[in-house]
Design an enzyme around this catalytic site. Structure first.
Site, PDB file in Angstrom:
ATOM      1  N   SER A 158      13.013   7.890 -72.808  1.00  0.00           N
ATOM      2  CA  SER A 158      12.457   7.495 -74.115  1.00  0.00           C
ATOM      3  C   SER A 158      11.577   6.273 -73.896  1.00  0.00           C
ATOM      4  O   SER A 158      12.031   5.287 -73.312  1.00  0.00           O
ATOM      5  CB  SER A 158      13.589   7.131 -75.081  1.00  0.00           C
ATOM      6  N   ARG A 191      21.131  -0.813 -76.567  1.00  0.00           N
ATOM      7  CA  ARG A 191      20.140  -0.939 -75.473  1.00  0.00           C
ATOM      8  C   ARG A 191      19.984  -2.395 -74.987  1.00  0.00           C
ATOM      9  O   ARG A 191      18.928  -2.774 -74.485  1.00  0.00           O
ATOM     10  CB  ARG A 191      18.771  -0.387 -75.893  1.00  0.00           C
ATOM     11  N   GLU A 227      10.909   0.788 -74.351  1.00  0.00           N
ATOM     12  CA  GLU A 227      12.238   0.704 -73.733  1.00  0.00           C
ATOM     13  C   GLU A 227      12.152   0.393 -72.231  1.00  0.00           C
ATOM     14  O   GLU A 227      12.958  -0.388 -71.717  1.00  0.00           O
ATOM     15  CB  GLU A 227      12.992   2.017 -73.970  1.00  0.00           C
TER      16      GLU A 227
HETATM   17  C1  LIG Z   1      14.351  11.671 -68.020  1.00  0.00           C
HETATM   18  C2  LIG Z   1      15.021  10.382 -68.419  1.00  0.00           C
HETATM   19  C3  LIG Z   1      16.022  10.390 -69.373  1.00  0.00           C
HETATM   20  C4  LIG Z   1      16.655   9.191 -69.746  1.00  0.00           C
HETATM   21  N1  LIG Z   1      17.630   9.241 -70.693  1.00  0.00           N
HETATM   22  C5  LIG Z   1      18.251   8.107 -71.091  1.00  0.00           C
HETATM   23  C6  LIG Z   1      19.257   8.139 -72.107  1.00  0.00           C
HETATM   24  O1  LIG Z   1      19.619   9.191 -72.618  1.00  0.00           O
HETATM   25  N2  LIG Z   1      19.829   6.968 -72.481  1.00  0.00           N
HETATM   26  C7  LIG Z   1      19.477   5.774 -71.903  1.00  0.00           C
HETATM   27  O2  LIG Z   1      20.056   4.754 -72.296  1.00  0.00           O
HETATM   28  N3  LIG Z   1      18.541   5.715 -70.947  1.00  0.00           N
HETATM   29  C8  LIG Z   1      17.908   6.839 -70.524  1.00  0.00           C
HETATM   30  N4  LIG Z   1      16.939   6.786 -69.572  1.00  0.00           N
HETATM   31  C9  LIG Z   1      16.554   5.484 -69.004  1.00  0.00           C
HETATM   32  C10 LIG Z   1      17.214   5.166 -67.642  1.00  0.00           C
HETATM   33  O3  LIG Z   1      17.655   6.328 -67.011  1.00  0.00           O
HETATM   34  C11 LIG Z   1      18.382   4.205 -67.749  1.00  0.00           C
HETATM   35  O4  LIG Z   1      17.959   3.007 -68.360  1.00  0.00           O
HETATM   36  C12 LIG Z   1      18.994   3.869 -66.379  1.00  0.00           C
HETATM   37  O5  LIG Z   1      20.246   3.256 -66.563  1.00  0.00           O
HETATM   38  C13 LIG Z   1      18.110   2.949 -65.543  1.00  0.00           C
HETATM   39  O6  LIG Z   1      18.760   2.754 -64.290  1.00  0.00           O
HETATM   40  P1  LIG Z   1      17.938   2.594 -62.969  1.00  0.00           P
HETATM   41  O7  LIG Z   1      18.924   2.402 -61.873  1.00  0.00           O
HETATM   42  O8  LIG Z   1      16.977   3.711 -62.782  1.00  0.00           O
HETATM   43  O9  LIG Z   1      17.169   1.241 -63.254  1.00  0.00           O
HETATM   44  P2  LIG Z   1      15.673   0.818 -62.862  1.00  0.00           P
HETATM   45  O10 LIG Z   1      14.711   1.669 -63.607  1.00  0.00           O
HETATM   46  O11 LIG Z   1      15.531   0.748 -61.400  1.00  0.00           O
HETATM   47  O12 LIG Z   1      15.627  -0.671 -63.456  1.00  0.00           O
HETATM   48  C14 LIG Z   1      15.658  -0.872 -64.850  1.00  0.00           C
HETATM   49  C15 LIG Z   1      16.021  -2.344 -65.119  1.00  0.00           C
HETATM   50  O13 LIG Z   1      17.348  -2.588 -64.667  1.00  0.00           O
HETATM   51  C16 LIG Z   1      17.358  -3.613 -63.668  1.00  0.00           C
HETATM   52  N5  LIG Z   1      18.355  -3.234 -62.661  1.00  0.00           N
HETATM   53  C17 LIG Z   1      18.511  -2.044 -62.045  1.00  0.00           C
HETATM   54  N6  LIG Z   1      19.553  -2.094 -61.196  1.00  0.00           N
HETATM   55  C18 LIG Z   1      20.064  -3.358 -61.287  1.00  0.00           C
HETATM   56  C19 LIG Z   1      21.132  -4.053 -60.649  1.00  0.00           C
HETATM   57  N7  LIG Z   1      21.911  -3.459 -59.739  1.00  0.00           N
HETATM   58  N8  LIG Z   1      21.356  -5.352 -60.988  1.00  0.00           N
HETATM   59  C20 LIG Z   1      20.570  -5.983 -61.907  1.00  0.00           C
HETATM   60  N9  LIG Z   1      19.541  -5.382 -62.531  1.00  0.00           N
HETATM   61  C21 LIG Z   1      19.284  -4.083 -62.227  1.00  0.00           C
HETATM   62  C22 LIG Z   1      15.946  -3.643 -63.105  1.00  0.00           C
HETATM   63  O14 LIG Z   1      15.633  -4.921 -62.566  1.00  0.00           O
HETATM   64  C23 LIG Z   1      15.133  -3.332 -64.342  1.00  0.00           C
HETATM   65  O15 LIG Z   1      14.980  -4.500 -65.105  1.00  0.00           O
HETATM   66  C24 LIG Z   1      16.290   7.963 -69.158  1.00  0.00           C
HETATM   67  C25 LIG Z   1      15.273   7.956 -68.183  1.00  0.00           C
HETATM   68  C26 LIG Z   1      14.646   9.159 -67.826  1.00  0.00           C
HETATM   69  C27 LIG Z   1      13.581   9.140 -66.772  1.00  0.00           C
END
Ligand SMILES: Cc1cc2nc3c(=O)[nH]c(=O)nc-3n(C[C@H](O)[C@H](O)[C@H](O)COP(=O)(O)OP(=O)(O)OC[C@H]3O[C@@H](n4cnc5c(N)ncnc54)[C@H](O)[C@@H]3O)c2cc1C
Length: 362
Positions: free
Chosen positions: A245, A170, A343
């Protein structure tokens, strides 16, 4: 159109996150082109604004007061697959604004192995390297070759190799040592053409009961298991209104296991996590500390299908989410001496956000 004319004001953020809480962004830009990114940061610098990069909002809790700076939503598009090389590997390049799960579905459809266990994870391509997303025994760092980024320190676009991203559980440089420095614009993956799916995780092994399986079957199995836990975003499933999570699985010294087992009078589930260390499922700690699935705390709750997810029961404010988070952390600390580390990322003015430890402290 000049960047100033494209920047919106007072844009509500709750609907751009999967948890659905929080206030507005004072300034907001949807970046559709790489050149929008440096232009957005120049605008912020001229105005003396803080900035935040938004992907799919699936790992994010926005504070009720919102964010007084500029939010740059990454909406760059495009996916390209290159013919397999002599070793049977296909290179895929995906722009940061593409949907992660649509990319996984396309890889599986093309019979490309390497990301099938990461099916159903919401969010953008660009979000995946940030916390090195992982599930069911696979991590995205296993297939990432390089990450293209805008480097805010130099004002240049750079290509970082897998090793330069510093991936671990992570973690990457993007959410630790170089937090805030890089904006991911494109990720390059190396996938196995006609490769075997990875079936190492207990839930998956049980699902297939030792029978061999195809990439499509593994994707379907992962989605089915995740749906049972409300870990696939589904408007019809209120237990999926979460940020996934809410706590990382703590990694502790192996000796701690015996201490907890003696105090609890039961075995403690754990996984090896490097020399002398073990990872304890945070879900187990939370349940033993008194938070059953379906526990309600005002408008926030613990998912009825997964004790590691904090859900918005419908009208929750960020304050309700933080209050439940604090209650869970305090109870786990008192019972086990372990500090759970959240997380998701918290967005808002410092004073409006809870202070949390960055590493588990035992
Ligand atoms: C129902 C559910 C299930 C999930 N299951 C998992 C799982 O099984 N495993 C897991 O690891 N995670 C899981 N997650 C967490 C999440 O989906 C991941 O961390 C995902 O990769 C976040 O991506 P995002 O584009 O939504 O980021 P955001 O939520 O928009 O941002 C998260 C962080 O990443 C940064 N960020 C986003 N895009 C960029 C970019 N292009 N450049 C630089 N920084 C950036 C943001 O600034 C912020 O700090 C889950 C979430 C949910 C809601």
């Amino acid at each position: 159109m000049a960047i100033e004319e494209r920047i919106e004001e007072n844009v509500p953020l709750a609907g751009l996150t999967t948890l659905g809480v929080g206030g507005s962004a004072r300034y907001f830009l949807c970046a559709r082109d790489e050149d929008d990114i440096p232009a957005a940061f120049r605008f912020a610098e001229e105005k003396g604004l803080d900035t935040f990069v938004l992907g799919g909002g699936s790992n994010l809790v926005v504070s009720d007061a919102g964010f007084g700076g500029l939010v740059v939503k990454i909406d760059l598009r495009g996916v390209r697959f290159v013919e397999p090389d002599e070793n049977g590997f296909v290179i895929a390049e995906a722009a940061a604004g593409e949907d992660w799960d649509e990319f996984v579905a396309e890889c599986v459809r093309r019979e490309l192995a390497g990301v099938e266990c990461l099916s159903g994870i919401p969010g953008s391509i660009g979000g995946t390297p940030v916390q090195n997303v992982g599930a069911y025994g696979q991590e995205v760092s296993e297939t990432i070759v390089r990450v293209r980024c805008f480097d805010r320190a130099t004002g240049e676009f750079v290509e970082l190799s897998n090793a330069e991203c510093g991936f671990s559980y992570r973690k990457s440089i993007f959410n630790t040592s170089e937090k805030g420095r890089y904006v991911v614009t494109k990720v390059t993956f190396r996938l196995g053409a006609g490769g075997e799916p990875k079936v190492v995780y207990r839930d998956l092994k049980e699902y297939f009961d030792e029978r061999s399986s195809s990439l499509t079957e593994v994707r379907e199995a992962v989605l089915a298991i995740r749906r049972r836990k409300s870990m696939v975003i589904d408007a019809a499933d209120p237990n999926s209104r979460s940020a996934g999570s809410f706590f990382k699985n703590p990694i502790v010294a192996a000796e701690i296991l015996g201490v907890i087992a003696a105090a609890e009078g039961s075995d403690v589930p754990s996984f090896p996590a490097g020399e002398g260390q073990v990872k304890i499922p945070a879900a187990w700690l939370i349940e033993r500390a008194g938070f059953a699935k379906g526990y309600r705390f005002g408008e926030a709750g613990i998912s009825a299908n997964h004790s590691l997810a904090i859900v918005n029961l419908g009208r929750a404010k960020a304050a309700d989410i933080f209050a439940l988070m604090n209650e869970v952390r305090a109870a786990v600390k008192v019972r086990f001496g372990i500090e759970l580390v959240p997380e998701p990322v918290f967005l808002g003015e410092k004073a409006a956000l809870p202070q949390t430890a960055t590493e588990p402290v035992v």
